[in-house]
Design a protein around this motif. Structure first.
Motif, mmCIF file in Angstrom:
data_model
loop_
_atom_site.group_PDB
_atom_site.id
_atom_site.type_symbol
_atom_site.label_atom_id
_atom_site.label_comp_id
_atom_site.label_asym_id
_atom_site.label_seq_id
_atom_site.Cartn_x
_atom_site.Cartn_y
_atom_site.Cartn_z
ATOM 1 N N THR A 94 107.851 8.911 -10.168
ATOM 2 C CA THR A 94 108.471 9.563 -11.704
ATOM 3 C C THR A 94 108.115 10.994 -11.262
ATOM 4 O O THR A 94 107.949 12.276 -13.159
ATOM 5 N N ASN A 132 118.341 5.389 -12.807
ATOM 6 C CA ASN A 132 117.773 5.999 -13.370
ATOM 7 C C ASN A 132 117.228 5.155 -14.343
ATOM 8 O O ASN A 132 118.132 4.718 -15.579
ATOM 9 N N ASN A 137 118.345 13.358 -14.629
ATOM 10 C CA ASN A 137 118.860 12.908 -13.519
ATOM 11 C C ASN A 137 117.984 12.815 -12.418
ATOM 12 O O ASN A 137 116.549 12.631 -12.378
ATOM 13 N N GLY A 138 117.922 11.807 -11.151
ATOM 14 C CA GLY A 138 117.763 11.442 -9.946
ATOM 15 C C GLY A 138 118.578 11.849 -9.459
ATOM 16 O O GLY A 138 119.099 12.291 -8.910
ATOM 17 N N THR A 167 121.639 6.348 -16.372
ATOM 18 C CA THR A 167 121.587 5.425 -15.625
ATOM 19 C C THR A 167 121.881 4.196 -15.240
ATOM 20 O O THR A 167 122.319 2.689 -14.701
ATOM 21 N N SER A 195 112.735 13.090 -9.704
ATOM 22 C CA SER A 195 113.510 13.729 -11.533
ATOM 23 C C SER A 195 113.402 14.430 -11.863
ATOM 24 O O SER A 195 112.392 15.795 -11.415
ATOM 25 N N ASN A 203 110.934 10.005 -17.058
ATOM 26 C CA ASN A 203 112.162 8.304 -16.399
ATOM 27 C C ASN A 203 111.833 8.436 -14.746
ATOM 28 O O ASN A 203 111.399 8.923 -13.837
ATOM 29 N N VAL A 205 112.838 7.051 -11.104
ATOM 30 C CA VAL A 205 113.953 6.911 -10.524
ATOM 31 C C VAL A 205 113.719 6.003 -9.285
ATOM 32 O O VAL A 205 112.596 6.213 -8.838
#
Length: 218
Positions: A94, A132, A137-138, A167, A195, A203, A205
């Motif tokens: 995270t 995600n 965004n990851g 996602t 993230s 989020n 990831v």
């Protein structure tokens, strides 16, 4: 008067020389010694023994299992080869800044050590499966460090990172060129994960099947 072979300059006695077999054999052995493939346990052992290396000398190192040659300026690997590391243990983050370890994963950080080639340039490739938990965004990038002192040579940034938005579950890669490396110096490339910022909710990831590869540019 001692004569010398035309190619490698190895000494050999003449019929008119005073007969001294031990001396003649010693001269020949000393001439061959620096022209053969020398073998050492480590680079430190090599440097202790070969105090005045000459251009063209070749030495094998048991650790890290590498053939090196002297360029006149320093010792370099003979034909630098790619370095590839893989971790298929899944993990999450995270973090909103590049992190080198993932929660729930073993084997991190994944540190790919490499020796800079004579060109001072390598291509770094990172890749993974990424997902995600929210619409954000990851990222997966890499940080380049100088191994001797741990200093950061090239920081991990978004513009060099693999990226998944929203996602979706995707397999992604990113590839970038690193220049200006000091030939013969050992560096490391370490994957990073983070993230994007400012999401309504945190989020998480998820990553899996992660790899990093470093290719020398000759």
């Amino acid at each position: 008067m001692t004569a010398y072979t035309p190619l490698n300059g190895l000494p050999y006695p003449q019929p008119t020389d005073t007969a001294d077999l031990p001396l003649h054999l010693q001269s020949l052995a000393e001439g061959v010694d620096g022209r053969s493939v020398m073998r050492f346990g480590t680079a430190a052992q090599r440097d202790t023994v070969v105090t005045t290396p000459a251009r063209g000398m070749v030495a094998w190192l048991d650790t890290p299992g590498q053939l090196t040659h002297h360029t006149g300026a320093g010792w370099l690997p003979v034909g630098a080869v790619p370095v590839f590391l893989y971790n298929n243990d899944a993990g999450t983050t995270t973090s909103t800044t590049p992190a080198e370890t993932l929660t729930g994963a073993v084997g991190d950080p994944v540190v790919a050590a490499f020796t800079a080639p004579t060109t001072g340039r390598v291509i770094v490739t990172v890749g993974c499966w990424m997902h995600n938990s929210v619409a954000a965004n990851g990222y997966m990038g890499a940080t380049i460090r100088k191994v001797s002192d741990g200093s950061v040579y090239l920081a991990s940034t978004i513009d060099r990172a693999a990226n998944v938005y929203n996602t979706d579950r995707s397999s992604v890669t990113s590839q970038f060129l690193v220049t200006g490396l000091a030939p013969g110096t050992v560096y490391s490339a370490t994957p990073t994960y983070w993230s994007s910022v400012a999401t309504p909710t945190a989020n998480t990831v998820a990553y899996d099947n992660r790899f990093i590869r470093v290719d020398p540019v000759h």
